[in-house]
Design a protein around this motif. Structure first.
Motif, short mmCIF file in Angstrom:
data_model
loop_
_atom_site.label_atom_id
_atom_site.label_comp_id
_atom_site.label_asym_id
_atom_site.label_seq_id
_atom_site.Cartn_x
_atom_site.Cartn_y
_atom_site.Cartn_z
N ALA A 1 7.48 -4.93 -1.70
CA ALA A 1 6.13 -4.74 -1.18
C ALA A 1 5.73 -5.79 -0.15
CB ALA A 1 5.13 -4.76 -2.33
N SER B 1 0.25 -2.16 -3.23
CA SER B 1 1.61 -2.32 -3.76
C SER B 1 1.85 -3.74 -4.23
CB SER B 1 2.65 -1.95 -2.70
OG SER B 1 2.53 -0.59 -2.33
N ASP C 1 1.37 -3.74 2.10
CA ASP C 1 0.37 -2.90 1.44
C ASP C 1 -0.26 -3.69 0.29
OD1 ASP C 1 -1.18 -0.96 0.29
OD2 ASP C 1 0.50 0.15 -0.57
#
Length: 255
Positions: A226, A213, A210
């Motif tokens: 992350a 993140s 992500d």
């Protein structure tokens, strides 16, 4: 572990007693020589590649493994390469997957436990030259990687000797330590480089992490949760730390 002689205690220079002063002196003040590397591209079994930079010619070979956000361009690698070459060693500076300055081919990143890549390099070098005398030195992440590999191959005769420098033996404890005191300065410096590198490779890594993140990651654990874990097949940072910390493998090291 077997030592030919008892390790000597570390005695820092009288004018550089503080560990932070030692770190910053080498990084900021000390100069490293330019090295006329000769680059070799080693293809990996999964279709990716590693860049290995060579210096000198000798059967006695030193394989150097850099740390987090490092490469063969790092000052500590160039400094050691020059010293070893002056003492008759051929030097092979390994650039871990994606660290050589050009993007790798597969949606993976190097990490503290990716010993399969190191094993491939050692296998190629020792099969290609049966008379090679191979010595290894790893720094920080590269030291953890080297010790883990040695513990996974307790009966190896492919490596004559090994040196591991400034190793985060217990990755979770190291991540906690980097959140405190002056260590936060090093953490932020490395995190900026990690975030930048990850975003540049966003297309290659696809949907494995992500981006938001990644951008918000304020410490190593957040970044590993992350990016490092999902990109490399771990459920989270805890599993990554538990499986890849070299302290679990030290009792098996015989070299």
């Amino acid at each position: 572990m077997n030592h030919r002689r008892a390790p000597e205690p570390f005695e820092p220079a009288w004018w550089c007693l503080n560990p932070h002063a030692q770190t910053l002196w080498h990084a900021v003040v000390r100069r490293a020589p330019r090295i006329p590397w000769r680059r070799e591209v080693l293809d990996l079994p999964d279709g990716d590649f590693l860049d290995v930079d060579w210096l000198g010619s000798s059967k006695r070979t030193a394989l150097l493994i850099h740390g987090l956000c490092g490469s063969s361009r790092s000052r500590y690698i160039r400094s050691l390469a020059a010293r070893l070459n002056a003492r008759g060693y051929r030097v092979a500076a390994l650039n871990l997957r994606g660290a050589s300055g050009r993007p790798n081919r597969r949606p993976r990143t190097y990490h503290s436990g990716l010993t399969s890549d190191l094993d491939h390099v050692i296998t190629v070098l020792t099969k290609r030259d049966r008379d090679i005398e191979l010595h290894c030195a790893g720094f920080s992440l590269g030291g953890n990687l080297l010790l883990k590999w040695l513990g996974e191959h307790p009966a190896t005769v492919r490596v004559r000797s090994a040196v591991a420098v400034s190793v985060p033996y217990h990755l979770e404890q190291a991540a906690i330590r980097m959140k405190h005191g002056m260590s936060r300065i090093y953490q932020e410096h490395l995190l900026r480089a990690l975030r930048r590198s990850t975003i540049l490779r966003r297309r290659l890594l696809g949907g494995r992490f992500d981006p938001e993140s990644c951008a918000r990651a304020a410490d190593f654990r957040a970044f590993d949760d992350a990016v490092t874990a999902p990109v490399n097949g771990f459920s989270d940072a805890s599993e990554y730390y538990a499986r890849c910390s070299s302290h679990r493998f030290l009792k098996h090291v015989t070299v």
